[in-house]
Design an enzyme around this catalytic site. Sequence first.
Site, mmCIF file in Angstrom:
data_model
loop_
_atom_site.group_PDB
_atom_site.id
_atom_site.type_symbol
_atom_site.label_atom_id
_atom_site.label_comp_id
_atom_site.label_asym_id
_atom_site.label_seq_id
_atom_site.Cartn_x
_atom_site.Cartn_y
_atom_site.Cartn_z
ATOM 1 N N HIS A 1 -20.504 13.659 5.403
ATOM 2 C CA HIS A 1 -21.043 11.979 5.451
ATOM 3 C C HIS A 1 -20.976 11.521 4.040
ATOM 4 C CE1 HIS A 1 -22.767 13.237 9.328
ATOM 5 N NE2 HIS A 1 -23.117 14.203 8.491
ATOM 6 N N LYS B 1 -9.817 -1.894 -17.201
ATOM 7 C CA LYS B 1 -9.466 -1.069 -16.042
ATOM 8 C C LYS B 1 -8.266 -0.281 -15.855
ATOM 9 C CE LYS B 1 -10.365 -3.437 -12.375
ATOM 10 N NZ LYS B 1 -11.111 -3.133 -11.080
ATOM 11 N N ASN C 1 -6.476 1.087 -12.823
ATOM 12 C CA ASN C 1 -6.497 1.273 -11.075
ATOM 13 C C ASN C 1 -5.707 2.024 -10.460
ATOM 14 O OD1 ASN C 1 -8.360 -1.130 -11.251
ATOM 15 N ND2 ASN C 1 -6.703 -2.484 -11.396
ATOM 16 N N SER D 1 -5.329 -3.964 -15.448
ATOM 17 C CA SER D 1 -5.596 -5.318 -14.710
ATOM 18 C C SER D 1 -5.120 -6.321 -15.869
ATOM 19 C CB SER D 1 -7.213 -5.313 -14.606
ATOM 20 O OG SER D 1 -7.429 -6.655 -14.718
ATOM 21 N N GLU E 1 -3.734 3.581 -3.421
ATOM 22 C CA GLU E 1 -4.065 2.412 -2.456
ATOM 23 C C GLU E 1 -2.784 2.040 -1.857
ATOM 24 O OE1 GLU E 1 -7.039 -0.469 -4.537
ATOM 25 O OE2 GLU E 1 -5.997 0.357 -6.145
ATOM 26 N N LYS F 1 16.040 2.093 15.833
ATOM 27 C CA LYS F 1 16.434 2.540 14.689
ATOM 28 C C LYS F 1 15.653 2.043 13.543
ATOM 29 C CE LYS F 1 20.735 3.335 16.633
ATOM 30 N NZ LYS F 1 20.409 2.520 18.087
HETATM 31 N N1 ARG Z 1 24.330 -0.366 19.176
HETATM 32 C C1 ARG Z 1 23.836 0.187 20.439
HETATM 33 C C2 ARG Z 1 22.591 0.879 20.435
HETATM 34 O O1 ARG Z 1 22.211 1.123 19.218
HETATM 35 C C3 ARG Z 1 25.092 1.256 20.900
HETATM 36 C C4 ARG Z 1 24.867 1.424 22.440
HETATM 37 C C5 ARG Z 1 25.711 0.358 23.024
HETATM 38 N N2 ARG Z 1 25.575 0.575 24.449
HETATM 39 C C6 ARG Z 1 25.879 -0.403 25.518
HETATM 40 N N3 ARG Z 1 26.160 -0.197 26.512
HETATM 41 N N4 ARG Z 1 25.947 -1.708 24.926
HETATM 42 O O2 ARG Z 1 21.948 1.110 21.047
#
Ligand code: ARG
Length: 467
Positions: free
Chosen positions: A157, A284, A286, A278, A291, A326
Amino acid sequence: MTKKMWGGRFTESVAAEVEAYTASVGFDRLLYRQDITGSKAHAAMLVKAGVLTADEAQKIREGLDTILQEIESGALSWRDDLEDVHMNIEHRLTELLGPLGRKLHTGRSRNDQVNLDFRLYVSSRLRQWRLLLSRLVKVLADRASQHVHTILPGYTHLQPAQPISLGHHLLAYAQMFRRDFDRAGDALARVEVSPLGAAALAGTTYALDPAMTAAEVGFQSHFANSLDAVSDRDYVLEATFVGSVIMAHLSRLCEEIILWANPNFGYVALPDAFATGSSIMPQKKNPDVAELMRGKTGRVYGDLMSLLTMVKGLPLAYNRDMQEDKEPFFDADATVSASVSIMADMMHAMIFRPENMGRAVQAGFLNATELADYLVTKGMPFREAHHVTGAVVAHCEKKGLGIEMLPFEELAEFSDLINEDVADILAYETAVARRTTPGGTAYQNVEKQISDIEMWLQALEDGGGSV
Ligand code: ARG
């Protein structure tokens, strides 16, 4: 505007803003190495399937190597109108090889292609995380070995509880990062699964051999169901979850660094390289690095949430939504990699202040449990011992003294069971030394943890490939 590679049935070209909206080459070009590796494996399989001659496959491999060099030297200019990394590379291959370049995509779709590329990418990043994590564990074990006998208050705690070894405290984090290392390794079994051969969704009429391409790219296995192969993104979710747990652990350590650097604790002084001043308050120093790392934890959780939401409710098989897998992972990876690496450097340089830790130990009645346990060994039931000790603490608090500072006669008034031998029991060093449960804070147990970790690190080093 050039004709699209998929544009056979289209008469009008895509609107410029749609092109910009749908193009992914701005970020998926990061996958160029993996795309080339995958295409080489596919070319080898096409030889086996009788689609390419060995000589044609060789020319394709050479063409792909040329493109790799062009990309790495910055000579290749990426084109948004070619949509993604896959079509940019294929287009360039066709420029270099003519009609032969157009044969490479036989029996393949971007749907299985992109999933292979990304799996290769995620796999290489998880392996890199493991390397960085093992270094962080090493730094923590090294620092722990310098501070086995440094005592600080252990908290529950965030209230002073019992004295512990600083080494033990640091090793708790080493154990967390070791688990993260294992978790990343466990995930690899589901990342390193080749989808190549699934083609668009249903498999292909060419005599492709998924096991062969899987082995060719160094993966552990290949898909069992072509629909699943092109639409499975579990592996990205899992890798980003592993990253989220790493960040959770880092952020807890950050929080301790921030607290410990506060002068009211004073357990650490931040190395200059990891602190900022600071602009208005000259005194200071920091803990901005800690952080920020604590703050960046939220963005990795956000990446995980984006991915979970992206796959939610998608029908089989491939959907373009999946292109959104991605950037969250790239962001999580950049954050996790930098954070683990910086934490290792920061802990390596951290300046511990054992004197301040010692002062805090003396101020918090951290030996109260010892007195209660002592009374129990003399025959008092624990609940009563707890009560008597509570009275001693209240008395000491009033006098502004630690229990060990009370004259013996005064302490003995609280119970007939208290003898001269209580002095040794009340010493903080003894309190640590006596916690000999395996995995407890006793000095020799801390030493044992360190040597276990050192053996683990040695085995990793000897194994080479195990990271
Ligand atoms: N750039 C696309 C992706 O990252 C690749 C696959 C695209 N496939 C399609 N059937 N349009 O998913």
